[in-house]
Design a protein around this motif. Structure first.
Motif, mmCIF file in Angstrom:
data_model
loop_
_atom_site.group_PDB
_atom_site.id
_atom_site.type_symbol
_atom_site.label_atom_id
_atom_site.label_comp_id
_atom_site.label_asym_id
_atom_site.label_seq_id
_atom_site.Cartn_x
_atom_site.Cartn_y
_atom_site.Cartn_z
ATOM 1 N N MET A 142 17.129 -18.601 -22.408
ATOM 2 C CA MET A 142 17.886 -18.427 -21.166
ATOM 3 C C MET A 142 17.426 -17.190 -20.404
ATOM 4 S SD MET A 142 21.789 -19.615 -22.031
ATOM 5 C CE MET A 142 22.011 -18.550 -23.458
ATOM 6 N N ALA A 143 17.117 -16.115 -21.151
ATOM 7 C CA ALA A 143 16.636 -14.892 -20.503
ATOM 8 C C ALA A 143 15.277 -15.112 -19.868
ATOM 9 C CB ALA A 143 16.566 -13.760 -21.526
ATOM 10 N N ARG A 144 14.432 -15.910 -20.532
ATOM 11 C CA ARG A 144 13.107 -16.181 -19.989
ATOM 12 C C ARG A 144 13.202 -16.885 -18.636
ATOM 13 N NH1 ARG A 144 9.240 -20.432 -22.966
ATOM 14 N NH2 ARG A 144 10.913 -21.777 -22.208
ATOM 15 N N ARG A 145 14.125 -17.813 -18.517
ATOM 16 C CA ARG A 145 14.271 -18.554 -17.264
ATOM 17 C C ARG A 145 14.723 -17.651 -16.123
ATOM 18 N NH1 ARG A 145 17.477 -23.643 -20.087
ATOM 19 N NH2 ARG A 145 15.646 -24.591 -21.100
ATOM 20 N N ARG A 146 15.470 -16.612 -16.459
ATOM 21 C CA ARG A 146 15.973 -15.713 -15.431
ATOM 22 C C ARG A 146 14.970 -14.610 -15.094
ATOM 23 N NH1 ARG A 146 21.524 -15.874 -14.458
ATOM 24 N NH2 ARG A 146 22.673 -17.380 -15.735
ATOM 25 N N LEU A 147 14.040 -14.361 -15.997
ATOM 26 C CA LEU A 147 13.118 -13.239 -15.825
ATOM 27 C C LEU A 147 11.669 -13.730 -15.860
ATOM 28 C CD1 LEU A 147 14.911 -10.743 -18.252
ATOM 29 C CD2 LEU A 147 15.083 -10.797 -15.766
ATOM 30 N N LYS A 148 11.370 -14.737 -15.061
ATOM 31 C CA LYS A 148 10.050 -15.367 -15.117
ATOM 32 C C LYS A 148 8.928 -14.386 -14.785
ATOM 33 C CE LYS A 148 11.568 -20.096 -14.115
ATOM 34 N NZ LYS A 148 11.462 -21.247 -13.173
ATOM 35 N N TRP A 189 8.864 -11.034 -14.953
ATOM 36 C CA TRP A 189 8.704 -10.031 -16.010
ATOM 37 C C TRP A 189 8.070 -10.663 -17.245
ATOM 38 C CZ3 TRP A 189 11.719 -8.646 -20.658
ATOM 39 C CH2 TRP A 189 11.355 -7.401 -21.164
#
Length: 216
Positions: free
Chosen positions: A181-187, A189
């Protein structure tokens, strides 16, 4: 199976231990962010397989060898630290080779495909579990506290081991899901390679801290 109250108390301790961040959690997060949740589960299965091995070692009394032999403990400790530091260095090296955010998903898959083969992820999880000599001592110290001497010890030990494996898998799966989920929000970075650098630094820190461990 231990008594009901004792078993519930063990579950509470196991939950606390499993959800406390460590090398296995970091590996699960790393694999989830770079390869996806399903691939993270493969390394997590390797990790809980390692817990089964460590539990078997403990049941056979091999923890006593590490406790009584300074040279044996040091050898396992150095080997484990070297492996964790090697993982950290590899992640830093891979971060430098991360494709730009504008590259296609197919190109990204081609560059990372060699690293996400199922057997490699499984073995890496297994090795992370086996790389900490204190894990055997931890299991050896924890499990006997929840065994009932008046009952057969073998089934109780097996029940505690399987429970600990299941809880560990739950914890690692949860961390992997949060990482996705964090990856989807921080593409952006994520594409920069900094998540690998951060996790690589943490692995190196775990390895260096392992060198400072003393026999308990």
């Amino acid at each position: 199976m231990p008594s009901g109250t004792t078993y519930l108390l063990f579950i509470s301790f196991a939950l606390a231990a499993a959800f406390t961040p460590g090398p296995a959690v970091m590996l699960s997060i790393h694999n989830a962010m770079h390869h996806g949740w399903r691939h993270a589960i493969l390394s997590s299965l390797g990790n809980i397989s390692g817990l089964l091995v460590l539990s078997s070692f403990s049941a056979l009394g091999l923890d006593a060898v590490l406790q009584s032999s300074e040279s044996a403990f040091t050898a396992v400790k150095v080997a484990g630290a070297a492996y964790l530091i090697w993982l950290g260095v590899q992640q830093w090296r891979n971060a430098a080779q991360r494709p730009a955010a504008t590259q296609t998903a197919s190109n990204l898959h081609m560059q990372t495909g060699h690293a996400n083969k199922p057997h490699k992820l499984y073995v890496k999880g297994l090795m992370v579990a086996l790389s900490n000599p204190k894990a055997i001592v931890f299991i050896a110290a924890l499990f006997p506290q929840f065994l009932t001497a008046s009952r057969p010890l073998g089934p109780q030990y097996l029940a505690l081991t399987l429970t600990f494996m299941a809880i560990s898998l739950l914890a690692l799966s949860t961390y992997a899901g949060l990482a996705v989920m964090a990856r989807r929000r921080l593409k952006v970075w994520f594409a920069s390679g900094w998540p690998q650098r951060v996790s690589g630094s943490v692995f190196c820190a775990f390895g260096l801290s392992l060198l400072r461990l003393q026999r308990g």
